[in-house]
Scaffold this motif. Sequence first.
Motif, PDB file in Angstrom:
ATOM      1  N   SER A  34      11.586   0.647  34.577  1.00 12.95           N
ATOM      2  CA  SER A  34      12.957   0.871  34.111  1.00 12.95           C
ATOM      3  C   SER A  34      13.871  -0.245  34.605  1.00 12.95           C
ATOM      4  CB  SER A  34      13.456   2.242  34.554  1.00 12.95           C
ATOM      5  OG  SER A  34      13.068   2.478  35.878  1.00 12.95           O
ATOM      6  N   VAL A  39      14.361  -3.706  27.637  1.00  7.68           N
ATOM      7  CA  VAL A  39      14.760  -2.642  26.740  1.00  7.68           C
ATOM      8  C   VAL A  39      13.825  -1.458  26.925  1.00  7.68           C
ATOM      9  CG1 VAL A  39      14.955  -1.978  24.342  1.00  7.68           C
ATOM     10  CG2 VAL A  39      15.790  -4.188  25.089  1.00  7.68           C
ATOM     11  N   SER A  40      14.425  -0.299  26.951  1.00 12.17           N
ATOM     12  CA  SER A  40      13.660   0.905  27.228  1.00 12.17           C
ATOM     13  C   SER A  40      12.443   1.010  26.315  1.00 12.17           C
ATOM     14  CB  SER A  40      14.577   2.106  27.035  1.00 12.17           C
ATOM     15  OG  SER A  40      13.818   3.218  26.745  1.00 12.17           O
ATOM     16  N   SER A  42      11.075   3.544  25.241  1.00 13.08           N
ATOM     17  CA  SER A  42      11.147   4.617  24.262  1.00 13.08           C
ATOM     18  C   SER A  42      12.009   4.224  23.063  1.00 13.08           C
ATOM     19  CB  SER A  42      11.712   5.872  24.918  1.00 13.08           C
ATOM     20  OG  SER A  42      12.948   5.582  25.514  1.00 13.08           O
ATOM     21  N   ASN A  43      12.451   2.963  23.027  1.00 12.51           N
ATOM     22  CA  ASN A  43      13.363   2.538  21.971  1.00 12.51           C
ATOM     23  C   ASN A  43      12.852   2.901  20.578  1.00 12.51           C
ATOM     24  OD1 ASN A  43      15.937   1.099  22.176  1.00 12.51           O
ATOM     25  ND2 ASN A  43      15.039  -0.211  20.601  1.00 12.51           N
TER      26      ASN A  43
END
Lengths: 362, 643
Positions: A34, A39-40, A42-43
């Motif tokens: 994280s 970029v996450s 889970s995007n």
Amino acid sequence: MTNILLILAALLLVAIFLVIFRASKLISIFRNDSDPDKVSQSNNIHAYLFLILPLVGFSLAGWYAVHHLGLIIPPHASKNADITEPLFHQATVVILLMFVITNAALFFFAFKYRYKEGYKATFFTDNVKLEIVWTIVPAVILVLLVVQGWQAWKKIMYTAPENAQQIEVMGHQFAWKVRYPGVDGKIGKYNFRYTDATNEMGLDFSDKKNDDDFMVSEIHIQKNVPVVFNIRARDVLHSFSLPHFRQKMDAVPGMPTKLWLTPTKTTAEMRQELQGRPEYQTIDEKSGKTRADGFNYEIACQEVCGRGHFAMRLVIVVDDEIDYKKWLATQKPFTEVNKEYVAKARIQQQKAKASGVAMVSK
Amino acid sequence: MAHVIEAHADTHAHAHAHDEHEHHEETFITKYIFTIDHKMIAKQFLVSGILWAFIGGLFSILFRLQLGFPNMDMSFLKPLLGGWIEIQKDGTGALNPEFYLALVTMHGTIMVFFVLTAGLSGTFSNFLIPLQIGARDMASGFMNMLSYWFFFASSVLMFSSLFFATGPAAGGWVVYPPLSALPQALAGSGDGMTYWLLAMSLFIASSLLGSINYITTVINLRTKGMSFNRLPLTIWAFFITAVIGILSFPVLFSAALLLIFDRSFGTSFYLSEIYVAGEALHNVGGSPVLFQHLFWFLGHPEVYIVLLPALGLTSEVIATQARKPIFGYTAMIGSMLGIAVLSFIVWAHHMFVTGMNPFLGTIFMFLTLIIAVPSAVKAFNYITTLWKGNIRFTPAMMFSIGLVSLFISGGVTGIILGNNALDIYLHDTYYVVAHFHLVMGSASFFGMMAGIYHWFPKMFGRMMDERLGYLHFWLTFVGVYTVFFPMHYIGMAGFPRRYYSFTGFDAFRIFADLNMFISAAAIVTFSAQLLFGFNFFYSMFRGRRATQNPWQSNTLEWTAPLEPGHGNWEGQIPYVYRWPYDYSKPNAEADGFTDYIPQNVPYSVTKNSNLPHENDLIALEQEEMIPEDKSLVELKHIKVGAH
């Protein structure tokens, strides 16, 4: 005992949540996945959810609406409703289109332009032509809708019909009082200071026009005959609402208001018509009849007025000419029903007038 | 060019010592309670707003229980509500109908004023105005402190009114007289209403103190180079909101004052010809409709007072996370100004069927539908900003996208309600409830959430937990739609607002399924907010440490230290050379930048990516700004790899 168990169970749930939260947090820190600059991961999931969830959700909502349309849009039975109903349906279609197109664009763009490594967004700051287009297009659509609405509003609200049946309704906590003008066709004067437990509408008995006025507990009106409701309130604001006639007007203490309508279907005709609608075939628990057979036009209060606001129901019956005349013949003037009371009240009202306390009646 | 800057920076490096802001001893009280630091005041507003939001939300759950499960035994609520749960003959508990109205009233009052005005505008105007325009604090820190404490006093009064034996105010959040003026007509119109009026008077004072400060600060304290056409849209939104507040809140105060007179001193501004509780009152000649005019003269602009800040926050978040300039910056400002002006001349569309002259109804219909145009422009601009972006779904971004969707979905029904011929039927039905909860309530709430998730690192130096944020978003987004979308249906079926029960009417004895569904959805949605509450307070102390500019954003607040002290910047406040939306500028890489160029970067160092008119400004900035700009030396640290 059950309460204590419930509380313990809730505490346990919270504790489990905390442990899971803390553990997964530590794991993610350990994995270092994280990192705020990254970029996450889970995007993509969110992008797909933005596409799928609204599609599924709004489809279900649409499906429900189609299957319950007969309940969602209740039947109507007045000339003004004949004007506004098509307008409402048309405007609803227009806003549904706007709703679908814009939401679809929003969610589709959110999905399509989700983060991709190495992709660079387009530097697109302005476009006068586009701005003009989407200023003018909504403006034109709105003008079309508004002009129609304005024409309808003028027809419905501007001038009361002549030769209409006059009826007075007075809202109070928590019921409606209804007065008919009697044979002279004219409603007599009232004064709120003359109100008491018997003379609930404060009739001024020195006014001869009051002699033939009668009160009812159920409104009867005649099909295709315009009726004007003279509306007032005795204590707080109420709103005289007739959903099936698509009409409504606030009842204001100290400021008499009016609404008018022309009913187009008798109660019997409406019951007949509803026989053809499947959603009106269910048995109503209270009356034990089908909803079609037990159908009544109802009046509701639609401005909050206190504890009993939700219970100011009044039935309004639309008769054909014969039934209406029959019903009319059975009504007796207030002064006749309450002879003794009126005789006493006359004297009291005269005294009050002489003392200068009571003022001019309306 | 970079050499020039460094040279200048070096020559001015010695000057830093003079810029150190004064170090005054701070005690717990001056730092956390009676603070004049705009950032701490913002956090005070925020925490108070969140606490109020949980109270207001809980109230809605209580009355939704009544509406969704009318035959439910509510005696389990007796420990919380005491005598307001009435034990029936069969031993089950039922909610007192007047207390039901009190719950509805307090839910509205709390959400509109205490959460979405104070908690949203109060928090973010305070927090962001000085940080984004480059100021050390508000124009008057003391007035700012007073603004919070007036709000606090107002909160205390409103909260204590919940405990009266006669209950809090119960006549609806609009408190129309005569109902709100007559304790004989409604128990809540006794002491509860007195406290409501006092609390709102204090609230108005708080709002005015805040607004005057915001306006003065924006006009006077912008850093060098921060012209109005370089202000972030957040600041434009806060500025316009403050102007609207200053012009409209005093009118609510006058309405409240006259109501206080009618209630306590026997005047007849709103009362006339009333016979209540077996007695004719002396009042003659007043008009209840007058109150409605005064109330809605604030009440309608109030919609924009809660909405515009949310839209402003959203503009900033969407541009940042889509890595694109906000589309139509000028049009966005233009539409906000248009909305602000129009918001003052549409109030009577709340009053089409109050007995107002129908000709007035015509005028207000036309004015009302004009306001839909700038609103539509804003929605289109947000959508276009997403187009060809490179979207990072942070929780803030998702709440912003959610806001745009709710703003549209709630907005389109305004076209129907503003059309007075159609409003006759729909007025005071659940259609209206659905409309304003989507377009104003939920949309603003989403804006507030976007703001919290986005600026949390700036506020507390730590990050909120992302995964809880995602869960919170999806539950809330789906929840809000499942709660309010079905209300359109029961509204079209004619269901009136503020009804304790629908079983008395043949026409409304349907849709028990939908009402139950809505209530269940409301409970789930409310529970999801507990995730947020936990995330917020937990992350405040134990969240991961943030970096200085976690979202790679252009605005000035991210150039301030991670946890800025009072005064915001150590050393000189950065100067501003460009607008805040230089995201993904073509050729920025050639200048050593990635996909964003912060506002404090001069055009002189970005010659490859400058647009033609920007190159024209280089001479000017070299002459007037760069020689004086001591913060440029710090710029090197901010933009590692920029040169």
